[in-house]
Motif scaffolding. Structure first.
Motif, mmCIF file in Angstrom:
data_model
loop_
_atom_site.group_PDB
_atom_site.id
_atom_site.type_symbol
_atom_site.label_atom_id
_atom_site.label_comp_id
_atom_site.label_asym_id
_atom_site.label_seq_id
_atom_site.Cartn_x
_atom_site.Cartn_y
_atom_site.Cartn_z
ATOM 1 N N ARG A 152 -4.296 -6.105 11.873
ATOM 2 C CA ARG A 152 -3.788 -5.265 10.790
ATOM 3 C C ARG A 152 -3.619 -6.083 9.510
ATOM 4 N NH1 ARG A 152 -3.517 -0.547 8.470
ATOM 5 N NH2 ARG A 152 -3.606 0.282 10.610
ATOM 6 N N ALA A 153 -3.050 -7.292 9.644
ATOM 7 C CA ALA A 153 -2.854 -8.150 8.474
ATOM 8 C C ALA A 153 -4.195 -8.505 7.837
ATOM 9 C CB ALA A 153 -2.103 -9.419 8.886
ATOM 10 N N ALA A 154 -5.223 -8.738 8.668
ATOM 11 C CA ALA A 154 -6.549 -9.079 8.133
ATOM 12 C C ALA A 154 -7.161 -7.895 7.394
ATOM 13 C CB ALA A 154 -7.464 -9.532 9.271
ATOM 14 N N VAL A 155 -6.983 -6.685 7.946
ATOM 15 C CA VAL A 155 -7.572 -5.495 7.340
ATOM 16 C C VAL A 155 -6.958 -5.215 5.970
ATOM 17 C CG1 VAL A 155 -7.722 -2.981 7.525
ATOM 18 C CG2 VAL A 155 -8.307 -4.393 9.491
ATOM 19 N N VAL A 156 -5.633 -5.333 5.868
ATOM 20 C CA VAL A 156 -4.965 -5.010 4.607
ATOM 21 C C VAL A 156 -4.959 -6.189 3.641
ATOM 22 C CG1 VAL A 156 -3.503 -3.302 5.732
ATOM 23 C CG2 VAL A 156 -2.657 -5.632 5.442
ATOM 24 N N GLY A 157 -5.491 -7.328 4.080
ATOM 25 C CA GLY A 157 -5.553 -8.492 3.205
ATOM 26 C C GLY A 157 -4.213 -9.128 2.921
ATOM 27 N N GLN A 158 -3.284 -9.007 3.870
ATOM 28 C CA GLN A 158 -1.950 -9.588 3.690
ATOM 29 C C GLN A 158 -1.575 -10.363 4.958
ATOM 30 O OE1 GLN A 158 1.044 -6.782 2.570
ATOM 31 N NE2 GLN A 158 2.706 -8.256 2.715
ATOM 32 N N PRO A 159 -2.178 -11.553 5.152
ATOM 33 C CA PRO A 159 -1.931 -12.305 6.385
ATOM 34 C C PRO A 159 -0.558 -12.948 6.457
ATOM 35 C CG PRO A 159 -3.371 -13.542 4.934
ATOM 36 C CD PRO A 159 -3.185 -12.201 4.294
ATOM 37 N N PHE A 160 0.187 -12.954 5.354
ATOM 38 C CA PHE A 160 1.530 -13.543 5.378
ATOM 39 C C PHE A 160 2.435 -12.786 4.424
ATOM 40 C CE2 PHE A 160 -1.710 -16.545 3.713
ATOM 41 C CZ PHE A 160 -1.728 -16.113 2.401
ATOM 42 N N ASP A 161 3.740 -12.847 4.717
ATOM 43 C CA ASP A 161 4.741 -12.222 3.845
ATOM 44 C C ASP A 161 5.179 -13.177 2.749
ATOM 45 O OD1 ASP A 161 4.721 -9.892 5.393
ATOM 46 O OD2 ASP A 161 6.228 -10.693 6.764
#
Length: 274
Positions: free
Chosen positions: A140-149
């Motif tokens: 999910r993080a890879a798909v939305v382009g947000q691998p970290f907070d």
């Protein structure tokens, strides 16, 4: 009185979780996830809750009342006909009808009970369920382009950010000299427990290491590397924590990462630094 905006927000989240958004709305939702860290965190929390419910929902045996009802129906020769219906001519039934029906019903009940028993045996392996949850989180993080907070290569920035949001004190090591620089961190919810996830980079690939308490459910007896949905997953423990690393890098490189991470953590622990 409920807040219409809040209700709409909740409905959209659940629709996304259930895969009920059309293509246009799904793309819009993914963009919103990338732009709104609170929305992304809530989505991951709901994903974790749903996974936990699936893992822990009890499988019930066939109720005795149901079995008794089926057997009673078989013994009666079938469902009673309405009282106001007059049968103009007797229905022809084979002479062995009453003898065969109870036997057939018994087989049906046995088949139903066997199916329920098989379902109860298909309880997911806890360690595999934890890994699947973290693979979904990584994907999910890879798909939305947000691998970290929190995006930072400085452990002194990432560690305090995670400390205020998780129940485990993150052990962060500097692996840049070995080719795995720190990229940031995020919070993963594992079995309803917010846990620190450290994100390292290797060329164009990422590896997300989630740190869990040693007594966390599904962390024992699972050391090694497996593949889930195309992602490689490494699991191991040390004297203090259990680790699950998910990555899109190849298995050999992930094994190298695990080796240098473990060595750095051991040296860090001996030096008394977290």
């Amino acid at each position: 009185m409920s807040d219409p905006a809040s209700d709409s927000h909740s409905l959209r989240l659940h629709a996304a979780l259930d895969g009920e958004l059309d293509a246009a709305n799904a793309l819009a939702f993914d963009r919103d996830l990338a732009a709104d860290s609170e929305l992304a965190a809530e989505y991951r929390r709901l994903e974790a809750v749903r996974a936990a419910v699936r893992r822990h929902a009890p499988r019930e045996a066939a109720p005795k009342a149901l079995i008794d009802s089926v057997l009673a129906l078989a013994d009666a020769g079938g469902p009673a006909e309405p009282a106001n219906v007059v049968e103009l001519a007797p229905k022809a039934r084979p002479s062995h009808w009453r003898q065969a029906l109870p036997l057939a019903a018994s087989f049906a009940v046995l088949g139903f009970a066997a199916g329920v028993a098989l379902m109860s045996l298909r309880v997911p392996d806890p360690s595999h369920a934890v890994a699947e949850n973290l693979v979904s989180d990584f994907a999910r993080a890879a798909v939305v382009g947000q691998p970290f907070d929190v995006a930072s290569s400085d452990r002194h920035t990432v560690k305090p950010w995670l400390a205020g949001r998780t129940t485990v004190s993150a052990g962060i090591v500097d692996l840049a000299p070995q080719g795995f620089p720190l990229a940031g961190g995020r919070v993963a919810v594992v079995d309803r427990v917010p846990s620190p996830t450290l994100v390292y980079r290797h060329n164009e690939h990422l590896v997300a290491v989630t740190e869990l308490p040693l007594d966390a459910r599904g962390t024992r007896g699972a050391d090694g590397i497996t593949t889930i949905d195309g992602y490689h997953v490494a699991r191991w423990t040390d004297a203090n924590l259990a680790y699950v690393a998910v990555s899109d890098m190849d298995e050999k490189t992930l094994a190298e990462f695990v080796a240098v991470f473990r060595a750095a953590r051991a040296a860090q622990s001996e030096g008394g630094r977290g």
